[in-house]
Design a protein around this motif. Structure first.
Motif, short mmCIF file in Angstrom:
data_model
loop_
_atom_site.label_atom_id
_atom_site.label_comp_id
_atom_site.label_asym_id
_atom_site.label_seq_id
_atom_site.Cartn_x
_atom_site.Cartn_y
_atom_site.Cartn_z
N VAL A 57 -5.74 -6.11 -0.05
CA VAL A 57 -5.36 -4.77 -0.47
C VAL A 57 -5.12 -4.69 -1.97
O VAL A 57 -5.33 -3.66 -2.59
CB VAL A 57 -4.16 -4.20 0.32
CG1 VAL A 57 -4.47 -4.13 1.80
CG2 VAL A 57 -2.88 -4.96 0.07
N VAL A 103 0.83 -1.21 0.00
CA VAL A 103 0.00 0.00 0.00
C VAL A 103 0.86 1.25 0.00
O VAL A 103 0.64 2.18 -0.79
CB VAL A 103 -0.96 0.01 1.21
CG1 VAL A 103 -1.70 1.34 1.31
CG2 VAL A 103 -1.94 -1.15 1.13
N ALA A 106 -10.44 -0.51 3.52
CA ALA A 106 -9.82 -1.79 3.85
C ALA A 106 -10.46 -2.39 5.09
O ALA A 106 -10.75 -3.60 5.14
CB ALA A 106 -8.31 -1.61 4.06
#
Length: 195
Positions: free
Chosen positions: A189, A155, A173
């Motif tokens: 993710v 991320v 998330a």
């Protein structure tokens, strides 16, 4: 990186966001808040994007040492001039907080425009990797969840460099993980943030 617990318990004991994370992107601005005696005219402008910690810094400053005007660009020139004079007469330092540079403010009074132009400029810089990582961990921790190191690294490498984007990603998330009854993993993710 350091995380500073701010002294706000007596103001609002239910807050979960009273920790300011200090990294190179905001360290200079934060340090300058403790040195208001050196500000020209005892006034500074704290500028930064949405959700960048401006309000936390301003609250810290107001508890420690001075007067704050949040969203100063939205005040009329007359009100701002009045607040400026009131701070000067009381001997307090004045911190003007805004998401806009002074050139974008609607200041028609030449004297006020001159004073603002001479004030100390404190800018919160672009989100760095360290702050992106720490903010994401904090936003998830505030929601009672966590993220694995591999997913976190994925991320941080790809997320838009804005504080608001990090917070928005944490909300999404967390919601997806709760809906699916799973942890925040790399496959999860990846679905939210395609490579």
């Amino acid at each position: 990186m350091k995380q500073i617990a701010l002294p706000f318990d007596e103001l609002n004991p239910d807050r979960t966001d009273d920790c300011l994370i200090v990294t190179p992107s905001n360290a200079i601005a934060f340090a300058a808040l403790g040195n208001s005696a050196s500000w020209p005219g005892h006034c500074a402008l704290l500028l930064g994007p949405a959700r960048s910690g401006k309000s936390l810094m301003a609250r810290y400053f107001s508890v420690q040492s001075g007067r704050v005007i949040d969203d100063a660009d939205r005040l009329s020139a007359e009100d701002l001039f009045h607040q400026w004079n009131a701070a000067k007469n009381s001997g307090e330092a004045l911190l003007l907080v805004s998401g806009k540079a002074p050139g974008e403010w609607n200041i028609e009074l030449p004297d006020l425009r001159s004073r603002i132009g001479a004030a100390q400029l404190l800018e919160i810089g672009e989100l760095d990797d360290e702050l992106a990582e720490q903010l994401l961990l904090k936003f998830l921790r505030d929601r009672g969840t966590s993220i694995g190191p591999e997913a976190l690294a994925f991320v941080v490498r790809r997320i838009e460099r804005s504080h608001a984007a990090v917070e928005d990603f944490a909300k999404k998330a967390n919601a997806l993980a709760l809906a699916e009854g799973s942890a925040i993993t790399l496959p999860l993710v990846r679905r939210l943030m395609p490579a």
